[in-house]
Design a protein around this motif. Structure first.
Motif, PDB file in Angstrom:
ATOM      1  N   LYS A 152     -16.988 -59.822  38.332  1.00  0.00           N
ATOM      2  CA  LYS A 152     -15.736 -61.222  38.492  1.00  0.00           C
ATOM      3  C   LYS A 152     -14.812 -61.144  37.315  1.00  0.00           C
ATOM      4  O   LYS A 152     -13.671 -62.059  37.656  1.00  0.00           O
ATOM      5  CB  LYS A 152     -17.361 -62.006  37.925  1.00  0.00           C
TER       6      LYS A 152
ATOM      7  N   TRP B  74     -23.657 -72.712  40.573  1.00  0.00           N
ATOM      8  CA  TRP B  74     -22.087 -73.157  39.777  1.00  0.00           C
ATOM      9  C   TRP B  74     -21.366 -73.831  39.506  1.00  0.00           C
ATOM     10  O   TRP B  74     -20.970 -74.944  40.377  1.00  0.00           O
ATOM     11  CB  TRP B  74     -21.518 -71.661  40.863  1.00  0.00           C
TER      12      TRP B  74
ATOM     13  N   PHE C 240     -18.690 -69.727  37.948  1.00  0.00           N
ATOM     14  CA  PHE C 240     -18.821 -68.287  38.786  1.00  0.00           C
ATOM     15  C   PHE C 240     -20.502 -67.741  38.470  1.00  0.00           C
ATOM     16  O   PHE C 240     -20.431 -66.863  38.055  1.00  0.00           O
ATOM     17  CB  PHE C 240     -18.088 -67.560  38.822  1.00  0.00           C
TER      18      PHE C 240
END
Length: 371
Positions: free
Chosen positions: A321, A211, A280
């Motif tokens: 997220k 990530w 992310f």
């Protein structure tokens, strides 16, 4: 059926689904969450009075009451205002951020003919790509569109025929332009590592490697700080600090004021999507491959999930997220005190900009050593 798939793969359809089924509901709920969260942090009750009969839902219906109130409220235009530009300013504040959603990859490529089965190695048939616009300069497109939003604040202040609104518009535009530079440079380190500015390609790179937060943690901090200032959120909400100064939209009322208000929360959602995409892993679920197999700590499961289940999990992961980053920005507003004007500009030009340049040079040097 293939015609239906073609309609679903049309960029306009995907934009409508993303904006009206996710962005607008989340942005509207954020207006309630902001007040509810601030009440919790300040030991108050918060919004709890709006109801439909016995249904209260912890005050969630307040954003519906707010919308009805803004629609019914008098639309006042000052006598000396430039009516055309006065009406255009809220549109310039809201429209660019809605257009910018076109570059966000909010889900994987869907293979409808394999939706209920495990995705084969070489899938066939029509596809639905859950990204509206794939261009090599993807994130640069975001910054170009973002610059147009600056005109909304400036024109709103100038067209109001109010010297205090004009000063508020200049103050807001100077803040937004100051932090755009640091925001863009903070992503250049990510570009050097991933080799692309196209959001979909950046998500794919993270699926194969790490990530973005792992390879560029300092860039995440810089981008988050600059983006909060760019969206005029606390502690950078000086353009809207009504107790101390007069904002650029002081002459606006009704639905026009509501457009400025809603644009701020839509920007929160968009910035959260960008952080999710760049840092992310986007829609990817940890240890879950696109073919439905779980691979954790080098071990592969003996079974694989159907393609449809994988798509749903990835869409849920992207939404979760995004919502977590929205909640983080709300918490920051009610945690840190507001900056003064000189502190705000000094932080942007004398702190964040040098740090962003340093991060870029260090990243380039490390990559040169690893070549």
């Amino acid at each position: 059926m293939d015609t239906l798939y073609a309609i679903l793969d049309w960029p306009g359809t995907k934009w409508l689904l993303l904006v009206f089924l996710f962005v607008m509901p989340v942005a509207s709920l954020l207006t309630w969450a902001e007040r509810r969260q601030s009440a919790m942090m300040q030991d108050r009750l918060g919004p709890n009075r709006a109801n439909i009969g016995p249904i209260r839902l912890w005050g969630i219906l307040h954003f519906v009451a707010d919308a009805l109130k803004m629609i019914k409220k008098e639309d006042f235009i000052p006598a000396g205002a430039h009516k055309g530009l006065f009406a255009l300013a809220p549109v310039l504040a809201l429209a660019p951020v809605l257009v910018a959603f076109a570059i966000i990859p909010f889900g994987p490529v869907i293979y409808p003919h394999h939706f209920w089965e495990v995705l084969p190695r070489n899938p066939s048939g029509p596809t639905i790509d859950l990204q509206m616009l794939e261009i090599d300069f993807g994130l640069l497109f975001y910054f170009a569109i973002l610059s147009i939003a600056n005109f909304g604040a400036t024109i709103a202040g100038w067209a109001s025929y109010n010297k205090w609104a004009l000063l508020g518009g200049l103050r807001a535009s100077s803040q937004m332009m100051s932090y755009e530079v640091a925001m863009g440079l903070s992503l250049m380190g990510v570009f050097l590592v991933m080799g692309s500015l196209e959001p979909g390609a950046m998500v794919d790179w993270q699926a194969e490697h790490h990530w973005g937060v792992v390879v560029q943690p300092f860039a995440l901090f810089l981008f988050l700080t600059a983006s909060i200032a760019e969206t005029k959120r606390g502690p950078f909400d000086l353009p809207e600090g009504e107790p101390e100064i007069i904002g650029y939209f002081v002459e606006y009322s009704g639905i026009r004021w509501g457009m400025f208000f809603l644009a701020e929360f839509i920007e929160i959602v968009f910035v959260s999507m960008v952080m999710t995409t760049v840092f992310f892993g986007g829609y990817h679920v940890p240890f879950l491959d696109p073919d439905g197999a779980f691979r954790a700590f080098g071990m592969e499961t003996a079974y694989a999930l159907p393609h449809g289940v994988v798509v749903i999990l990835q869409l849920l992961a992207f939404g979760l997220k995004t919502i977590l980053f929205c909640a983080l920005q709300l918490a920051i507003r009610w945690t840190l005190p507001r900056f003064r004007a000189d502190q705000l500009l000094e932080l942007g030009w004398k702190r964040l900009l040098p740090l962003a340049l340093a991060n870029l040079m260090v990243t380039a040097f490390v990559l040169l050593l690893l070549m």
